[in-house]
Motif scaffolding. Structure first.
Motif, PDB file in Angstrom:
ATOM      1  N   VAL A 114       0.839  -1.203   0.000  1.00 48.49           N
ATOM      2  CA  VAL A 114       0.000   0.000   0.000  1.00 48.49           C
ATOM      3  C   VAL A 114       0.873   1.251   0.000  1.00 48.49           C
ATOM      4  CG1 VAL A 114      -1.692   1.341   1.318  1.00 48.49           C
ATOM      5  CG2 VAL A 114      -1.922  -1.153   1.148  1.00 48.49           C
ATOM      6  N   GLN A 115       1.890   1.258   0.840  1.00 47.18           N
ATOM      7  CA  GLN A 115       2.760   2.431   0.933  1.00 47.18           C
ATOM      8  C   GLN A 115       3.449   2.725  -0.403  1.00 47.18           C
ATOM      9  OE1 GLN A 115       5.256   2.871   4.438  1.00 47.18           O
ATOM     10  NE2 GLN A 115       4.072   1.315   5.523  1.00 47.18           N
ATOM     11  N   LYS A 116       3.846   1.670  -1.103  1.00 45.99           N
ATOM     12  CA  LYS A 116       4.501   1.865  -2.408  1.00 45.99           C
ATOM     13  C   LYS A 116       3.535   2.492  -3.411  1.00 45.99           C
ATOM     14  CE  LYS A 116       7.883  -1.879  -1.992  1.00 45.99           C
ATOM     15  NZ  LYS A 116       8.255  -3.249  -2.435  1.00 45.99           N
ATOM     16  N   LEU A 117       2.298   2.001  -3.419  1.00 45.62           N
ATOM     17  CA  LEU A 117       1.302   2.540  -4.353  1.00 45.62           C
ATOM     18  C   LEU A 117       0.976   3.996  -4.032  1.00 45.62           C
ATOM     19  CD1 LEU A 117      -1.066  -0.564  -4.526  1.00 45.62           C
ATOM     20  CD2 LEU A 117       0.295   0.352  -6.412  1.00 45.62           C
ATOM     21  N   VAL A 118       0.856   4.302  -2.751  1.00 45.27           N
ATOM     22  CA  VAL A 118       0.557   5.680  -2.340  1.00 45.27           C
ATOM     23  C   VAL A 118       1.725   6.599  -2.680  1.00 45.27           C
ATOM     24  CG1 VAL A 118       0.105   7.189  -0.356  1.00 45.27           C
ATOM     25  CG2 VAL A 118      -1.043   4.977  -0.522  1.00 45.27           C
ATOM     26  N   SER A 119       2.950   6.113  -2.483  1.00 44.13           N
ATOM     27  CA  SER A 119       4.130   6.948  -2.754  1.00 44.13           C
ATOM     28  C   SER A 119       4.259   7.273  -4.244  1.00 44.13           C
ATOM     29  CB  SER A 119       5.404   6.253  -2.264  1.00 44.13           C
ATOM     30  OG  SER A 119       5.662   5.087  -3.018  1.00 44.13           O
ATOM     31  N   LYS A 120       3.793   6.358  -5.099  1.00 44.51           N
ATOM     32  CA  LYS A 120       3.806   6.645  -6.541  1.00 44.51           C
ATOM     33  C   LYS A 120       2.839   7.774  -6.874  1.00 44.51           C
ATOM     34  CE  LYS A 120       5.099   2.023  -8.182  1.00 44.51           C
ATOM     35  NZ  LYS A 120       4.636   0.821  -8.926  1.00 44.51           N
ATOM     36  N   GLN A 121       1.722   7.776  -6.166  1.00 46.54           N
ATOM     37  CA  GLN A 121       0.696   8.789  -6.415  1.00 46.54           C
ATOM     38  C   GLN A 121       1.077  10.132  -5.806  1.00 46.54           C
ATOM     39  OE1 GLN A 121      -3.407   8.537  -4.593  1.00 46.54           O
ATOM     40  NE2 GLN A 121      -3.904   7.801  -6.649  1.00 46.54           N
ATOM     41  N   SER A 122       1.595  10.090  -4.581  1.00 46.25           N
ATOM     42  CA  SER A 122       2.013  11.329  -3.900  1.00 46.25           C
ATOM     43  C   SER A 122       3.248  11.033  -3.057  1.00 46.25           C
ATOM     44  CB  SER A 122       0.881  11.867  -3.018  1.00 46.25           C
ATOM     45  OG  SER A 122       0.378  10.833  -2.183  1.00 46.25           O
ATOM     46  N   PRO A 123       4.440  11.159  -3.656  1.00 42.84           N
ATOM     47  CA  PRO A 123       5.700  10.791  -2.989  1.00 42.84           C
ATOM     48  C   PRO A 123       5.930  11.489  -1.650  1.00 42.84           C
ATOM     49  CG  PRO A 123       6.058  11.245  -5.319  1.00 42.84           C
ATOM     50  CD  PRO A 123       4.659  11.669  -5.012  1.00 42.84           C
ATOM     51  N   ASP A 124       5.395  12.690  -1.501  1.00 40.66           N
ATOM     52  CA  ASP A 124       5.650  13.458  -0.279  1.00 40.66           C
ATOM     53  C   ASP A 124       4.599  13.225   0.799  1.00 40.66           C
ATOM     54  OD1 ASP A 124       7.862  14.598  -1.538  1.00 40.66           O
ATOM     55  OD2 ASP A 124       6.625  16.184  -2.437  1.00 40.66           O
ATOM     56  N   ASN A 125       3.649  12.333   0.516  1.00 44.91           N
ATOM     57  CA  ASN A 125       2.567  12.162   1.488  1.00 44.91           C
ATOM     58  C   ASN A 125       2.127  10.699   1.536  1.00 44.91           C
ATOM     59  OD1 ASN A 125       0.495  12.621   3.290  1.00 44.91           O
ATOM     60  ND2 ASN A 125      -0.947  13.300   1.712  1.00 44.91           N
ATOM     61  N   ILE A 126       2.762   9.926   2.425  1.00 44.90           N
ATOM     62  CA  ILE A 126       2.370   8.524   2.580  1.00 44.90           C
ATOM     63  C   ILE A 126       1.996   8.251   4.039  1.00 44.90           C
ATOM     64  CG2 ILE A 126       3.630   7.546   0.620  1.00 44.90           C
ATOM     65  CD1 ILE A 126       5.897   6.830   2.536  1.00 44.90           C
ATOM     66  N   ASP A 127       1.328   9.230   4.654  1.00 48.87           N
ATOM     67  CA  ASP A 127       0.919   9.047   6.042  1.00 48.87           C
ATOM     68  C   ASP A 127      -0.338   8.176   6.110  1.00 48.87           C
ATOM     69  OD1 ASP A 127      -1.067  10.698   5.128  1.00 48.87           O
ATOM     70  OD2 ASP A 127      -0.497  12.427   6.343  1.00 48.87           O
ATOM     71  N   THR A 128      -0.816   7.970   7.337  1.00 51.05           N
ATOM     72  CA  THR A 128      -1.972   7.102   7.556  1.00 51.05           C
ATOM     73  C   THR A 128      -3.200   7.576   6.785  1.00 51.05           C
ATOM     74  OG1 THR A 128      -1.217   6.383   9.733  1.00 51.05           O
ATOM     75  CG2 THR A 128      -3.569   6.249   9.312  1.00 51.05           C
ATOM     76  N   ALA A 129      -3.433   8.883   6.797  1.00 55.16           N
ATOM     77  CA  ALA A 129      -4.616   9.426   6.111  1.00 55.16           C
ATOM     78  C   ALA A 129      -4.558   9.155   4.613  1.00 55.16           C
ATOM     79  CB  ALA A 129      -4.724  10.928   6.376  1.00 55.16           C
ATOM     80  N   ALA A 130      -3.374   9.331   4.022  1.00 58.21           N
ATOM     81  CA  ALA A 130      -3.218   9.102   2.580  1.00 58.21           C
ATOM     82  C   ALA A 130      -3.433   7.630   2.241  1.00 58.21           C
ATOM     83  CB  ALA A 130      -1.831   9.555   2.128  1.00 58.21           C
ATOM     84  N   CYS A 131      -2.889   6.750   3.075  1.00 58.60           N
ATOM     85  CA  CYS A 131      -3.061   5.308   2.850  1.00 58.60           C
ATOM     86  C   CYS A 131      -4.528   4.904   3.001  1.00 58.60           C
ATOM     87  CB  CYS A 131      -2.197   4.510   3.831  1.00 58.60           C
ATOM     88  SG  CYS A 131      -0.418   4.627   3.525  1.00 58.60           S
ATOM     89  N   LEU A 132      -5.171   5.455   4.019  1.00 57.98           N
ATOM     90  CA  LEU A 132      -6.585   5.136   4.253  1.00 57.98           C
ATOM     91  C   LEU A 132      -7.447   5.585   3.076  1.00 57.98           C
ATOM     92  CD1 LEU A 132      -8.808   4.103   6.153  1.00 57.98           C
ATOM     93  CD2 LEU A 132      -8.888   6.389   7.177  1.00 57.98           C
ATOM     94  N   THR A 133      -7.187   6.784   2.592  1.00 58.74           N
ATOM     95  CA  THR A 133      -7.941   7.305   1.447  1.00 58.74           C
ATOM     96  C   THR A 133      -7.737   6.429   0.217  1.00 58.74           C
ATOM     97  OG1 THR A 133      -7.750   9.575   2.273  1.00 58.74           O
ATOM     98  CG2 THR A 133      -8.260   9.303  -0.064  1.00 58.74           C
TER      99      THR A 133
END
Length: 351
Positions: A114-133
């Motif tokens: 999940v963190q890898k996918l989120v980081s591709k979308q927004s590299p500077d924002n992989i916190d809990t809220a971003a992952c949950l969204t």
């Protein structure tokens, strides 16, 4: 923590799925008329064989479209199971494998995937809220796709009710490997989450920097022991499969043999070649096994040595410097969880 991420990454690397399985899973994210799995394509005759009693080509094609819908719904169900597990891990709702007698708050651990996918979308924002969204949005997308396929299925199922059991069984059989791959991914999320919880419990006892280093070295040695043991078992299994499968050795295209007119001499030379080749194969297999066993024995010895050194050191320390019994129990629980995780990965390699 770095230690937890290390275990998570290692288990993920061990469980790399085949391109064929990945291709199936990628189909969930594609909504096009050409999104047809190979086993249901017109070029592949396996689907037509299971409904071979039908003479109408039009009906065959209609049933093929129905099979594609069933294929997609089955994949979406599997994908939802996986991503629901991601969500539970990330929101602290995952069921623990071990008995949880204390009131430790369930931690939130978003899996590396999940963190890898989120980081591709927004590299500077992989916190809990971003992952949950990200995860909830993806689950919503899967629900929408499922509704569309389910609507199509419901509209047509009464027309083909006599064929559905056969088609469903066929599709499920074809997707067996995909189902196993998803089950493995889900199991690894559980093992990583359990490891993280056990680590946090251990850290709650405020171990010293030196104690943390000792545990890290022991954990690494234990991991190496488990991996080499399972590699050895896997090699033995594959060799047993190879030996039980009838194989024929191909003779090289040797002109010399053809020039020998005496058939008995020619046959004798062939037999000698086959015997030499078979012996060479046996020797090579034995070499592989011996090397794997030597490596397994080496890491087992290294772990046992480190463990004995740790135990001797423990006995010589004053009580306030020792690992207490609860800390020792947590270390052993992590080893058990690690061992189970590695075994899980290799179980699917055997399958």
């Amino acid at each position: 923590s770095l230690e937890e991420q290390d275990l998570s990454q290692r288990l993920s690397q061990l469980s790399m799925t085949s391109h064929y399985i990945t291709e199936h899973l990628n189909m969930v994210n594609v909504d096009t008329p050409t999104n047809i799995p190979l086993y249901l394509s017109k070029e592949n005759k396996s689907f037509e064989q299971i409904i071979s009693d039908l003479s109408s080509k039009e009906l065959v094609e209609e049933l093929r479209q129905m099979a594609i819908v069933i294929h997609q719904t089955f994949l979406i169900d599997l994908e939802k199971l996986l991503w629901t597990t991601y969500l539970k891990s990330g929101t602290g709702q995952l069921q623990l494998n071990h008995t949880d007698n204390d009131n430790l708050n369930r931690p939130h651990l978003w899996p590396n995937q999940v963190q890898k996918l989120v980081s591709k979308q927004s590299p500077d924002n992989i916190d809990t809220a971003a992952c949950l969204t990200y995860v909830t949005q993806y689950l919503d997308e899967l629900d929408d796709k499922m509704k569309r396929y389910q609507t199509t299925y419901n509209m047509k199922k009464n027309q083909y009710v006599n064929y559905l059991p056969t088609i469903q069984a066929f599709v499920h059989q074809q997707l067996q490997s995909t189902r196993l791959a998803i089950e493995q991914k889900i199991a690894i999320v559980h093992y990583n989450y359990n490891d993280y919880v056990l680590e946090l419990k251990f850290l709650a006892y405020n171990p010293t920097h030196q104690q943390k280093q000792i545990v890290q070295k022991l954990n690494h040695a234990k991991y190496q022991e488990e991996i080499t043991k399972e590699e050895y078992n896997l090699l033995k299994y594959r060799i047993s499969i190879e030996e039980s499968s009838p194989t024929s050795l191909e003779l090289p295209k040797e002109r010399l043999l053809k020039t020998i007119e005496d058939q008995s001499i020619q046959q004798k030379l062939r037999d000698q070649y086959i015997n030499i080749a078979q012996q060479a194969k046996k020797d090579m297999i034995q070499l592989y096994l011996s090397s794997a066993q030597a490596q397994m024995d080496q890491y087992q010895k290294e772990f046992n040595t480190k463990l004995q050194q740790f135990q001797v050191k423990q006995q010589s320390l004053p009580d306030d410097k020792k690992f207490n019994s609860s800390m020792i129990t947590l270390i052993e629980q992590r080893w058990k969880n690690m061992s189970d995780g590695v075994k899980c990965v290799y179980k699917y390699k055997l399958d």
